[in-house]
Design a protein around this motif. Structure first.
Motif: not given
Length: 168
Positions: A24-25, A27-30, A101, A104-106
């Motif tokens: 999930e973490t 998948d949230k990556q930008i 995990y 952070d998304e970046n």
């Protein structure tokens, strides 16, 4: 920034719930368009539903490579299979434990920026001491000097903080 073929490599064994959080973490990556991300997972001998979960995930995702062998009862072989399974075109590999995990998304973007800024490095370590207190800086030195400064266990033994060139 040039194109970068980057892989997150995950050995797993009977930790389906932790693995789901990690995925999930991820998948949230930008991610910028120049980062080509592969997720490579080796599952051996799990009896908690991990095999069935991964069989479904591989069908949904083009960037997943999964070695899913529930009958192999020697879970210590996960790392062996992972090293054989990483495609030749991958530039950098981040070995992450199935119970960790991305914070952070970046995260992947930041790691890739450090890699491209320091093209002469072959190993990037993000030890827990830096992750836990929010420090962010680059320190270059020999592995011997860094382990003397921070301790072997702190620097090297936490494999989730180890990012290396594929050929290493």
């Amino acid at each position: 920034m040039t194109s970068l073929n980057f892989a997150i490599v995950i050995p797993t064994y009977n930790r389906i719930n932790n693995l789901k959080v990690l995925i999930e973490t991820i998948d949230k990556q930008i991610l910028p368009k120049n980062i080509n991300l592969k997720i490579i997972i080796s599952n051996i001998a799990s009896s908690d539903g991990t095999s069935e979960f991964l069989s479904k995930e591989i069908k949904k995702r083009a960037n997943f490579l999964i070695f899913n062998e529930p009958k192999d009862q020697d879970e210590r072989q996960n790392l062996f299979y992972l090293t054989k399974f990483i495609p030749e075109k991958i530039d950098w590999v981040w070995l992450i434990g199935d119970d960790d995990y991305l914070w952070d998304e970046n995260t992947i973007t930041k790691v890739c920026e450090e890699i491209t800024k320091n093209e002469d490095i072959f190993l990037l370590c993000v030890p827990p001491v830096f992750r836990s207190n929010g420090n962010s800086y680059t320190e270059k030195d020999t592995i011997i000097n860094l382990t003397t400064k921070y301790g072997f266990h702190e620097l090297i033994c936490w494999f989730s903080g180890t990012i290396m060139r594929r050929n290493e």
